[in-house]
Design a protein around this motif. Structure first.
Motif, mmCIF file in Angstrom:
data_model
loop_
_atom_site.group_PDB
_atom_site.id
_atom_site.type_symbol
_atom_site.label_atom_id
_atom_site.label_comp_id
_atom_site.label_asym_id
_atom_site.label_seq_id
_atom_site.Cartn_x
_atom_site.Cartn_y
_atom_site.Cartn_z
ATOM 1 N N TYR A 84 0.840 -1.200 0.000
ATOM 2 C CA TYR A 84 0.000 0.000 0.000
ATOM 3 C C TYR A 84 0.876 1.252 0.000
ATOM 4 C CZ TYR A 84 -4.544 -2.253 0.925
ATOM 5 O OH TYR A 84 -5.703 -2.980 0.826
ATOM 6 N N THR A 87 2.955 1.617 -3.400
ATOM 7 C CA THR A 87 2.133 2.003 -4.556
ATOM 8 C C THR A 87 1.448 3.354 -4.356
ATOM 9 O OG1 THR A 87 0.222 0.727 -3.776
ATOM 10 C CG2 THR A 87 1.758 -0.361 -5.319
ATOM 11 N N GLU A 88 1.371 3.797 -3.122
ATOM 12 C CA GLU A 88 0.866 5.149 -2.895
ATOM 13 C C GLU A 88 1.897 6.164 -3.384
ATOM 14 O OE1 GLU A 88 -1.676 7.056 0.587
ATOM 15 O OE2 GLU A 88 0.384 6.647 1.230
ATOM 16 N N PRO A 91 2.263 5.217 -7.820
ATOM 17 C CA PRO A 91 0.975 4.634 -8.239
ATOM 18 C C PRO A 91 0.980 4.003 -9.630
ATOM 19 C CG PRO A 91 0.880 7.036 -8.251
ATOM 20 C CD PRO A 91 2.184 6.660 -7.634
ATOM 21 N N THR A 122 -8.631 -1.229 -3.637
ATOM 22 C CA THR A 122 -7.476 -0.399 -3.969
ATOM 23 C C THR A 122 -6.680 -0.923 -5.162
ATOM 24 O OG1 THR A 122 -7.292 0.151 -1.621
ATOM 25 C CG2 THR A 122 -5.384 0.662 -2.998
ATOM 26 N N PHE A 123 -6.679 -2.253 -5.332
ATOM 27 C CA PHE A 123 -5.786 -2.863 -6.317
ATOM 28 C C PHE A 123 -6.525 -3.706 -7.347
ATOM 29 C CE2 PHE A 123 -3.294 -2.696 -2.314
ATOM 30 C CZ PHE A 123 -2.265 -1.866 -2.731
ATOM 31 N N LYS A 153 -1.579 -4.091 -9.031
ATOM 32 C CA LYS A 153 -1.536 -2.737 -9.609
ATOM 33 C C LYS A 153 -2.551 -1.889 -8.894
ATOM 34 C CE LYS A 153 -2.012 -0.430 -14.123
ATOM 35 N NZ LYS A 153 -2.381 0.827 -13.598
ATOM 36 N N ARG A 154 -2.135 -0.726 -8.461
ATOM 37 C CA ARG A 154 -3.043 0.195 -7.792
ATOM 38 C C ARG A 154 -4.045 0.737 -8.805
ATOM 39 N NH1 ARG A 154 -3.678 3.543 -3.146
ATOM 40 N NH2 ARG A 154 -2.001 2.508 -2.006
ATOM 41 N N LYS A 155 -5.312 0.777 -8.411
ATOM 42 C CA LYS A 155 -6.339 1.325 -9.279
ATOM 43 C C LYS A 155 -6.137 2.822 -9.421
ATOM 44 C CE LYS A 155 -10.015 -1.990 -8.322
ATOM 45 N NZ LYS A 155 -11.365 -2.180 -7.727
ATOM 46 N N GLU A 156 -6.457 3.328 -10.593
ATOM 47 C CA GLU A 156 -6.367 4.774 -10.805
ATOM 48 C C GLU A 156 -7.595 5.441 -10.241
ATOM 49 O OE1 GLU A 156 -5.209 5.965 -14.717
ATOM 50 O OE2 GLU A 156 -3.994 4.146 -14.983
#
Length: 157
Positions: A84, A87-88, A91, A122-123, A153-156
């Motif tokens: 988390y 990827t924050e 991103p 989130t992903f 992969k982090r969602k946009e």
């Protein structure tokens, strides 16, 4: 993940994390490292115990040790927490991980499956499979899938 987590310490680039596993076998230093791969969009997540290599006189990450410190879920939640955080900060980067053994890869699949609803907020999660030519392809994650590894992969927004 709703499990308790250990406190994480990280470097300024947010690519190296450290925490202490505390249990019946004592206090054990764990390390999580996000390494760039040949694909600039994908980082490999390496995780294990920090040990001193007497031969090379340096500290290394050992992902083969089984510490049995009675805190598996807390450790997995802590590793997830690092994803988390990573990827924050990054991103657009994807994170690849797999177990050092088939049993550990199955453990990671179970952990993803159990926490899929929360993680999916989130992903986007993929399973990696090898085709008959040895090439690795990503497919949508399924709880019952037989995967070589996983990509998150982090969602946009």
């Amino acid at each position: 993940m709703k499990h308790l987590k250990y406190e994480l310490y990280r470097n300024t680039e947010t690519t190296i994390f450290e925490f202490k596993s505390i249990g019946p076998n004592g206090e054990i230093t764990k390390v999580i490292i996000f390494n760039a791969t040949q694909s600039k969009e994908i980082y490999n997540l390496a995780f294990g115990d920090l040990i001193y290599d007497e031969v090379h006189k340096r500290y290394i990450l050992d992902d083969s040790i089984i510490t049995n410190n009675g805190d598996r879920n807390k450790i997995l939640a802590t590793v997830a927490s690092s994803v988390y955080i990573f990827t924050e900060k990054y991103p657009k980067k994807m994170v690849f991980f797999k177990g050092s053994t088939l049993a550990r890869t199955r453990l990671y699949r179970r952990a993803l499956s159990i926490n899929l609803e929360e993680l999916s907020e989130t992903f986007i999660i993929f399973g990696s499979i090898k085709n008959e030519f040895g090439n690795v392809n990503s497919v949508p994650f399924k709880s019952n899938g037989d995967f070589f590894g996983f990509i998150i992969k982090r969602k946009e927004l």
